[in-house]
Motif scaffolding. Sequence first.
Motif, PDB file in Angstrom:
ATOM      1  N   GLU A 156       0.829  -1.210   0.000  1.00 13.08           N
ATOM      2  CA  GLU A 156       0.000   0.000   0.000  1.00 13.08           C
ATOM      3  C   GLU A 156       0.858   1.253   0.000  1.00 13.08           C
ATOM      4  O   GLU A 156       0.604   2.196  -0.767  1.00 13.08           O
ATOM      5  CB  GLU A 156      -0.956   0.002   1.192  1.00 13.08           C
ATOM      6  CG  GLU A 156      -1.866   1.214   1.186  1.00 13.08           C
ATOM      7  CD  GLU A 156      -3.066   1.084   2.095  1.00 13.08           C
ATOM      8  OE1 GLU A 156      -3.946   1.963   2.017  1.00 13.08           O
ATOM      9  OE2 GLU A 156      -3.151   0.106   2.864  1.00 13.08           O
ATOM     10  N   ARG A 157       1.895   1.289   0.823  1.00 16.92           N
ATOM     11  CA  ARG A 157       2.764   2.483   0.879  1.00 16.92           C
ATOM     12  C   ARG A 157       3.515   2.653  -0.436  1.00 16.92           C
ATOM     13  O   ARG A 157       3.616   3.760  -0.972  1.00 16.92           O
ATOM     14  CB  ARG A 157       3.722   2.369   2.057  1.00 16.92           C
ATOM     15  CG  ARG A 157       4.621   3.576   2.227  1.00 16.92           C
ATOM     16  CD  ARG A 157       3.761   4.842   2.378  1.00 16.92           C
ATOM     17  NE  ARG A 157       4.546   6.031   2.483  1.00 16.92           N
ATOM     18  CZ  ARG A 157       4.653   6.750   3.602  1.00 16.92           C
ATOM     19  NH1 ARG A 157       4.020   6.384   4.686  1.00 16.92           N
ATOM     20  NH2 ARG A 157       5.385   7.831   3.613  1.00 16.92           N
ATOM     21  N   THR A 201       1.099   3.823  -3.121  1.00 19.23           N
ATOM     22  CA  THR A 201       0.752   5.218  -2.836  1.00 19.23           C
ATOM     23  C   THR A 201       1.900   6.134  -3.236  1.00 19.23           C
ATOM     24  O   THR A 201       1.684   7.204  -3.824  1.00 19.23           O
ATOM     25  CB  THR A 201       0.385   5.388  -1.350  1.00 19.23           C
ATOM     26  OG1 THR A 201      -0.745   4.555  -1.062  1.00 19.23           O
ATOM     27  CG2 THR A 201       0.057   6.837  -1.008  1.00 19.23           C
ATOM     28  N   ASN A 202       3.133   5.728  -2.945  1.00 18.57           N
ATOM     29  CA  ASN A 202       4.300   6.519  -3.346  1.00 18.57           C
ATOM     30  C   ASN A 202       4.371   6.643  -4.872  1.00 18.57           C
ATOM     31  O   ASN A 202       4.666   7.719  -5.402  1.00 18.57           O
ATOM     32  CB  ASN A 202       5.592   5.892  -2.812  1.00 18.57           C
ATOM     33  CG  ASN A 202       5.750   6.057  -1.317  1.00 18.57           C
ATOM     34  OD1 ASN A 202       5.020   6.795  -0.663  1.00 18.57           O
ATOM     35  ND2 ASN A 202       6.701   5.332  -0.752  1.00 18.57           N
ATOM     36  N   VAL A 240       1.868   6.466  -7.033  1.00 19.44           N
ATOM     37  CA  VAL A 240       0.786   7.358  -7.478  1.00 19.44           C
ATOM     38  C   VAL A 240       1.123   8.812  -7.133  1.00 19.44           C
ATOM     39  O   VAL A 240       0.821   9.720  -7.915  1.00 19.44           O
ATOM     40  CB  VAL A 240      -0.570   6.904  -6.897  1.00 19.44           C
ATOM     41  CG1 VAL A 240      -1.658   7.937  -7.155  1.00 19.44           C
ATOM     42  CG2 VAL A 240      -0.968   5.550  -7.476  1.00 19.44           C
ATOM     43  N   THR A 241       1.765   9.041  -6.006  1.00 20.55           N
ATOM     44  CA  THR A 241       2.187  10.396  -5.637  1.00 20.55           C
ATOM     45  C   THR A 241       3.168  10.946  -6.667  1.00 20.55           C
ATOM     46  O   THR A 241       3.050  12.101  -7.100  1.00 20.55           O
ATOM     47  CB  THR A 241       2.815  10.401  -4.228  1.00 20.55           C
ATOM     48  OG1 THR A 241       1.827   9.978  -3.286  1.00 20.55           O
ATOM     49  CG2 THR A 241       3.340  11.778  -3.849  1.00 20.55           C
ATOM     50  N   VAL A 284      -6.550   2.399  -3.834  1.00 21.09           N
ATOM     51  CA  VAL A 284      -5.561   3.398  -4.255  1.00 21.09           C
ATOM     52  C   VAL A 284      -5.694   3.751  -5.737  1.00 21.09           C
ATOM     53  O   VAL A 284      -5.572   4.911  -6.110  1.00 21.09           O
ATOM     54  CB  VAL A 284      -4.124   2.907  -3.950  1.00 21.09           C
ATOM     55  CG1 VAL A 284      -3.074   3.861  -4.483  1.00 21.09           C
ATOM     56  CG2 VAL A 284      -3.939   2.702  -2.448  1.00 21.09           C
TER      57      VAL A 284
END
Length: 141
Positions: A61-62, A65-66, A68-69, A108
């Motif tokens: 997940e992290r 998310t990174n 996508v950021t 996400v």
Amino acid sequence: MARREGNPTPMERVNPHELAPPSGFSHAVSVERGRLVFLAGQTALDAGGRIVGDTVVEQFERALTNLVTALKASGGEAAHLVSLTVYIVNMEDYRSHAREIGAVWRRVVGRDYPAMAGIGVARLWDVEALVEVQGIAVVPG
């Protein structure tokens, strides 16, 4: 061509009947036009450069998310992902948590899947990292 909601780039997911039905990926993704964004491999690093999360699900997940950021900072969004490679330290652990990882993906990124590959590796750059994701996106304009 299929269009993702909110994505003006014509994008088609190609899943031939001659191949096994995909689960959690598309066999191919075709895009007519747009700007390519190559996304570096992302692990579960926090802003301080430390790996966070004890489980493969938390780290996935992290890392996602990174990724996508980084994509958003490039002017794109998760819907623009056309290819994703997941590097996995413990394939059995990853596969045993496939449902949870799928739920993370939907939360996400959404319900559509890019062309994907999962590759088992002995270790990643950060020894604490359990998973790394690398992607390619096509951003409109």
